[in-house]
Design a protein around this motif. Structure first.
Motif, PDB file in Angstrom:
ATOM      1  N   LEU A  18       0.831  -1.201   0.000  1.00 47.08           N
ATOM      2  CA  LEU A  18       0.000   0.000   0.000  1.00 47.08           C
ATOM      3  C   LEU A  18       0.871   1.258   0.000  1.00 47.08           C
ATOM      4  O   LEU A  18       0.556   2.246  -0.670  1.00 47.08           O
ATOM      5  CB  LEU A  18      -0.968  -0.018   1.182  1.00 47.08           C
ATOM      6  CG  LEU A  18      -2.059  -1.087   1.093  1.00 47.08           C
ATOM      7  CD1 LEU A  18      -2.937  -1.074   2.343  1.00 47.08           C
ATOM      8  CD2 LEU A  18      -2.897  -0.936  -0.177  1.00 47.08           C
ATOM      9  N   GLU A  19       1.982   1.214   0.723  1.00 49.35           N
ATOM     10  CA  GLU A  19       2.923   2.342   0.705  1.00 49.35           C
ATOM     11  C   GLU A  19       3.569   2.470  -0.679  1.00 49.35           C
ATOM     12  O   GLU A  19       3.762   3.586  -1.190  1.00 49.35           O
ATOM     13  CB  GLU A  19       3.994   2.179   1.785  1.00 49.35           C
ATOM     14  CG  GLU A  19       5.042   3.274   1.787  1.00 49.35           C
ATOM     15  CD  GLU A  19       4.479   4.682   1.910  1.00 49.35           C
ATOM     16  OE1 GLU A  19       5.072   5.596   1.292  1.00 49.35           O
ATOM     17  OE2 GLU A  19       3.444   4.878   2.578  1.00 49.35           O
ATOM     18  N   LYS A  21       2.250   1.594  -3.541  1.00 48.04           N
ATOM     19  CA  LYS A  21       1.212   2.160  -4.398  1.00 48.04           C
ATOM     20  C   LYS A  21       1.086   3.667  -4.162  1.00 48.04           C
ATOM     21  O   LYS A  21       1.027   4.452  -5.101  1.00 48.04           O
ATOM     22  CB  LYS A  21      -0.113   1.455  -4.110  1.00 48.04           C
ATOM     23  CG  LYS A  21      -1.257   1.870  -4.972  1.00 48.04           C
ATOM     24  CD  LYS A  21      -2.493   1.043  -4.643  1.00 48.04           C
ATOM     25  CE  LYS A  21      -3.681   1.494  -5.436  1.00 48.04           C
ATOM     26  NZ  LYS A  21      -4.875   0.705  -5.121  1.00 48.04           N
ATOM     27  N   ARG A  22       1.089   4.084  -2.907  1.00 42.49           N
ATOM     28  CA  ARG A  22       0.995   5.499  -2.548  1.00 42.49           C
ATOM     29  C   ARG A  22       2.182   6.290  -3.114  1.00 42.49           C
ATOM     30  O   ARG A  22       2.027   7.413  -3.597  1.00 42.49           O
ATOM     31  CB  ARG A  22       0.940   5.646  -1.023  1.00 42.49           C
ATOM     32  CG  ARG A  22      -0.113   6.572  -0.519  1.00 42.49           C
ATOM     33  CD  ARG A  22      -0.233   6.695   0.987  1.00 42.49           C
ATOM     34  NE  ARG A  22       0.415   5.723   1.837  1.00 42.49           N
ATOM     35  CZ  ARG A  22      -0.151   4.596   2.271  1.00 42.49           C
ATOM     36  NH1 ARG A  22      -1.386   4.285   1.918  1.00 42.49           N
ATOM     37  NH2 ARG A  22       0.515   3.773   3.058  1.00 42.49           N
ATOM     38  N   GLU A  23       3.358   5.698  -3.071  1.00 44.19           N
ATOM     39  CA  GLU A  23       4.556   6.373  -3.586  1.00 44.19           C
ATOM     40  C   GLU A  23       4.410   6.686  -5.079  1.00 44.19           C
ATOM     41  O   GLU A  23       4.766   7.776  -5.538  1.00 44.19           O
ATOM     42  CB  GLU A  23       5.795   5.511  -3.331  1.00 44.19           C
ATOM     43  CG  GLU A  23       7.088   6.205  -3.615  1.00 44.19           C
ATOM     44  CD  GLU A  23       8.320   5.408  -3.205  1.00 44.19           C
ATOM     45  OE1 GLU A  23       9.378   5.640  -3.813  1.00 44.19           O
ATOM     46  OE2 GLU A  23       8.239   4.571  -2.286  1.00 44.19           O
ATOM     47  N   GLU A  25       1.485   6.926  -6.725  1.00 43.18           N
ATOM     48  CA  GLU A  25       0.400   7.896  -6.862  1.00 43.18           C
ATOM     49  C   GLU A  25       0.903   9.304  -6.576  1.00 43.18           C
ATOM     50  O   GLU A  25       0.582  10.243  -7.297  1.00 43.18           O
ATOM     51  CB  GLU A  25      -0.760   7.534  -5.930  1.00 43.18           C
ATOM     52  CG  GLU A  25      -1.514   6.304  -6.378  1.00 43.18           C
ATOM     53  CD  GLU A  25      -2.489   5.766  -5.339  1.00 43.18           C
ATOM     54  OE1 GLU A  25      -2.489   6.252  -4.183  1.00 43.18           O
ATOM     55  OE2 GLU A  25      -3.244   4.845  -5.682  1.00 43.18           O
ATOM     56  N   GLN A  26       1.706   9.470  -5.529  1.00 40.13           N
ATOM     57  CA  GLN A  26       2.245  10.788  -5.177  1.00 40.13           C
ATOM     58  C   GLN A  26       3.199  11.310  -6.256  1.00 40.13           C
ATOM     59  O   GLN A  26       3.301  12.520  -6.456  1.00 40.13           O
ATOM     60  CB  GLN A  26       2.942  10.733  -3.822  1.00 40.13           C
ATOM     61  CG  GLN A  26       1.964  10.570  -2.676  1.00 40.13           C
ATOM     62  CD  GLN A  26       2.647  10.322  -1.338  1.00 40.13           C
ATOM     63  OE1 GLN A  26       3.847  10.058  -1.267  1.00 40.13           O
ATOM     64  NE2 GLN A  26       1.866  10.398  -0.270  1.00 40.13           N
TER      65      GLN A  26
END
Length: 171
Positions: A18-19, A21-23, A25-26
């Protein structure tokens, strides 16, 4: 520099992925080479799909047998790779045998080349003699990685607004 370690994703990797994926996306990027991780809202759905497509008896319709791995350098999670055991026939250059991604914060350190080299070894162990690799035409970094690993440009094809280039590596 340690050898990279490939590990299949499991429920214990939830927070890590999840982190990851977030990286992406950011950074405003899609996560290529992650078995569609960016397309799923729920981790459990993605993991179930990955696990189903890793076994012939549970292979989902329209999918091909695929091994998905998280890539670690020691304990450091650096990226992902998916290896399709075969490709559907046809002229489309949409997918290759191998898709890979490296965390944006860890790029330009040689990880992509190391991941691809190890993935090519896995393909050879699967009995493949030729591996197809695909990237967007504007992704010069990925094209360089492929070429460093012995890939030769076969063709480029426009698909809507993008141009995909197909490379081949003889094993």
């Amino acid at each position: 520099m340690e050898d990279l370690r490939f590990a299949p994703p499991c429920p214990a990797h939830r927070a890590l992925l999840l982190e990851y994926k977030r990286e992406f996306e950011q950074a405003g990027e899609s996560i290529d080479g992650s078995a569609g991780l960016g397309l799923y809202r729920a981790f459990d759905q993605w993991l179930r799909c990955v696990q189903d497509n890793a076994r012939p008896e549970t292979l989902r319709p329209g999918s091909v047998l695929t091994s998905v791995y998280l890539v670690f350098d020691g304990e450091l999670f650096v990226g992902m790779v998916d290896i399709r055991h075969r490709l559907d026939s046809g002229p489309s250059v949409t997918f290759g045998h191998i898709g890979y991604s490296v965390r944006p914060a860890l790029r330009r350190r040689g990880y992509a080349t190391r991941i691809l080299r190890k993935a090519l070894e896995e393909c050879k162990a699967l009995g493949l003699s030729q591996v197809v690799l695909v990237c967007r035409q504007e992704n010069a970094a990925s094209a360089r990685v492929m070429q460093r690993c012995g890939a030769r440009l076969q063709c480029c094809q426009r698909l809507g607004q993008i141009v995909l280039c197909r490379y081949c590596v003889q094993l």
